[in-house]
Design a protein around this motif. Sequence first.
Motif, PDB file in Angstrom:
ATOM      1  N   GLN A   4       0.883  -1.173   0.000  1.00  0.00           N
ATOM      2  CA  GLN A   4       0.000   0.000   0.000  1.00  0.00           C
ATOM      3  C   GLN A   4       0.912   1.212   0.000  1.00  0.00           C
ATOM      4  OE1 GLN A   4      -3.492   0.201   0.120  1.00  0.00           O
ATOM      5  NE2 GLN A   4      -3.284   2.392  -0.057  1.00  0.00           N
ATOM      6  N   GLY A   5       1.038   1.862  -1.142  1.00  0.00           N
ATOM      7  CA  GLY A   5       1.941   3.006  -1.240  1.00  0.00           C
ATOM      8  C   GLY A   5       3.379   2.565  -1.000  1.00  0.00           C
ATOM      9  N   HIS A   6       3.988   3.122   0.045  1.00  0.00           N
ATOM     10  CA  HIS A   6       5.372   2.789   0.376  1.00  0.00           C
ATOM     11  C   HIS A   6       5.458   1.811   1.539  1.00  0.00           C
ATOM     12  CE1 HIS A   6       6.922   5.656  -2.451  1.00  0.00           C
ATOM     13  NE2 HIS A   6       6.109   6.567  -1.958  1.00  0.00           N
ATOM     14  N   LYS A   7       4.296   1.332   2.019  1.00  0.00           N
ATOM     15  CA  LYS A   7       4.274   0.343   3.097  1.00  0.00           C
ATOM     16  C   LYS A   7       4.113  -1.050   2.500  1.00  0.00           C
ATOM     17  CE  LYS A   7       2.403   2.917   6.990  1.00  0.00           C
ATOM     18  NZ  LYS A   7       1.315   2.905   7.975  1.00  0.00           N
ATOM     19  N   ILE A   8       4.808  -2.001   3.095  1.00  0.00           N
ATOM     20  CA  ILE A   8       4.775  -3.385   2.621  1.00  0.00           C
ATOM     21  C   ILE A   8       4.598  -4.306   3.814  1.00  0.00           C
ATOM     22  CG2 ILE A   8       6.130  -5.212   1.517  1.00  0.00           C
ATOM     23  CD1 ILE A   8       7.749  -2.922   0.177  1.00  0.00           C
ATOM     24  N   LEU A   9       3.749  -5.310   3.685  1.00  0.00           N
ATOM     25  CA  LEU A   9       3.680  -6.400   4.654  1.00  0.00           C
ATOM     26  C   LEU A   9       4.300  -7.603   3.969  1.00  0.00           C
ATOM     27  CD1 LEU A   9       0.105  -5.988   6.168  1.00  0.00           C
ATOM     28  CD2 LEU A   9       2.290  -5.340   7.170  1.00  0.00           C
ATOM     29  N   LYS A  10       5.383  -8.066   4.519  1.00  0.00           N
ATOM     30  CA  LYS A  10       6.171  -9.123   3.901  1.00  0.00           C
ATOM     31  C   LYS A  10       6.063 -10.407   4.723  1.00  0.00           C
ATOM     32  CE  LYS A  10      10.677  -9.378   1.763  1.00  0.00           C
ATOM     33  NZ  LYS A  10      11.914  -8.638   1.565  1.00  0.00           N
ATOM     34  N   ILE A  11       5.803 -11.512   4.048  1.00  0.00           N
ATOM     35  CA  ILE A  11       5.693 -12.819   4.688  1.00  0.00           C
ATOM     36  C   ILE A  11       7.072 -13.468   4.736  1.00  0.00           C
ATOM     37  CG2 ILE A  11       4.769 -15.148   4.434  1.00  0.00           C
ATOM     38  CD1 ILE A  11       2.326 -13.839   3.056  1.00  0.00           C
ATOM     39  N   CYS A  12       7.403 -14.003   5.891  1.00  0.00           N
ATOM     40  CA  CYS A  12       8.672 -14.699   6.060  1.00  0.00           C
ATOM     41  C   CYS A  12       8.379 -16.073   6.672  1.00  0.00           C
ATOM     42  CB  CYS A  12       9.577 -13.904   6.990  1.00  0.00           C
ATOM     43  SG  CYS A  12      11.152 -14.717   7.305  1.00  0.00           S
ATOM     44  N   VAL A  13       8.860 -17.119   6.024  1.00  0.00           N
ATOM     45  CA  VAL A  13       8.682 -18.488   6.519  1.00  0.00           C
ATOM     46  C   VAL A  13      10.062 -19.097   6.739  1.00  0.00           C
ATOM     47  CG1 VAL A  13       7.710 -20.764   6.064  1.00  0.00           C
ATOM     48  CG2 VAL A  13       6.513 -18.726   5.250  1.00  0.00           C
ATOM     49  N   MET A  32       6.037  -9.119   8.505  1.00  0.00           N
ATOM     50  CA  MET A  32       6.827  -7.947   8.869  1.00  0.00           C
ATOM     51  C   MET A  32       6.389  -6.733   8.057  1.00  0.00           C
ATOM     52  SD  MET A  32      10.574  -9.714   8.980  1.00  0.00           S
ATOM     53  CE  MET A  32      10.435 -10.282   7.291  1.00  0.00           C
ATOM     54  N   GLU A  33       6.334  -5.599   8.739  1.00  0.00           N
ATOM     55  CA  GLU A  33       6.058  -4.348   8.049  1.00  0.00           C
ATOM     56  C   GLU A  33       7.386  -3.759   7.598  1.00  0.00           C
ATOM     57  OE1 GLU A  33       4.389   0.137   8.817  1.00  0.00           O
ATOM     58  OE2 GLU A  33       3.679  -1.457  10.127  1.00  0.00           O
ATOM     59  N   LYS A  69      -5.328  -4.461   5.772  1.00  0.00           N
ATOM     60  CA  LYS A  69      -5.545  -3.069   5.360  1.00  0.00           C
ATOM     61  C   LYS A  69      -5.343  -2.126   6.538  1.00  0.00           C
ATOM     62  CE  LYS A  69      -8.591  -3.882   1.464  1.00  0.00           C
ATOM     63  NZ  LYS A  69      -9.943  -3.754   0.927  1.00  0.00           N
ATOM     64  N   GLN A  70      -5.800  -2.539   7.721  1.00  0.00           N
ATOM     65  CA  GLN A  70      -5.626  -1.720   8.926  1.00  0.00           C
ATOM     66  C   GLN A  70      -4.153  -1.485   9.200  1.00  0.00           C
ATOM     67  OE1 GLN A  70      -6.918  -3.642  12.524  1.00  0.00           O
ATOM     68  NE2 GLN A  70      -7.353  -1.693  13.510  1.00  0.00           N
ATOM     69  N   TRP A  71      -3.330  -2.525   9.090  1.00  0.00           N
ATOM     70  CA  TRP A  71      -1.897  -2.391   9.313  1.00  0.00           C
ATOM     71  C   TRP A  71      -1.243  -1.512   8.248  1.00  0.00           C
ATOM     72  CZ3 TRP A  71      -1.278  -8.262  10.463  1.00  0.00           C
ATOM     73  CH2 TRP A  71      -1.526  -8.497  11.822  1.00  0.00           C
ATOM     74  N   LEU A  72      -1.685  -1.646   7.011  1.00  0.00           N
ATOM     75  CA  LEU A  72      -1.080  -0.879   5.918  1.00  0.00           C
ATOM     76  C   LEU A  72      -1.486   0.585   5.959  1.00  0.00           C
ATOM     77  CD1 LEU A  72      -1.323  -3.402   2.977  1.00  0.00           C
ATOM     78  CD2 LEU A  72       0.770  -2.520   3.998  1.00  0.00           C
ATOM     79  N   VAL A  73      -2.704   0.879   6.329  1.00  0.00           N
ATOM     80  CA  VAL A  73      -3.186   2.250   6.345  1.00  0.00           C
ATOM     81  C   VAL A  73      -2.832   2.944   7.660  1.00  0.00           C
ATOM     82  CG1 VAL A  73      -5.244   3.701   6.239  1.00  0.00           C
ATOM     83  CG2 VAL A  73      -5.040   1.737   4.731  1.00  0.00           C
ATOM     84  N   GLY A  74      -2.983   2.207   8.778  1.00  0.00           N
ATOM     85  CA  GLY A  74      -2.762   2.775  10.119  1.00  0.00           C
ATOM     86  C   GLY A  74      -1.391   3.143  10.343  1.00  0.00           C
TER      87      GLY A  74
END
Length: 74
Positions: A4-13, A32-33, A69-74
Amino acid sequence: MYVQGHKILKICVLPEDPRHREIDDSLRYSLMEMKTSQDDDYQEFVDVRFEAESPEEFEQVIFDESKLKQWLVG
């Protein structure tokens, strides 16, 4: 990855066997954000949003669009 814009939620396994994980005491699944700057692909760590050892518990979070979305926008 969720963006979302310059924010990323990245999955790590990490590996299933805790002895093969590079990070001591880490859980297998992490969300991870990260953030990027305009015109730059470098990703800077911001925060760990969620961690779990259970794949089922992790799936509940990554398929919850409202929470993501809450994490990406908030």
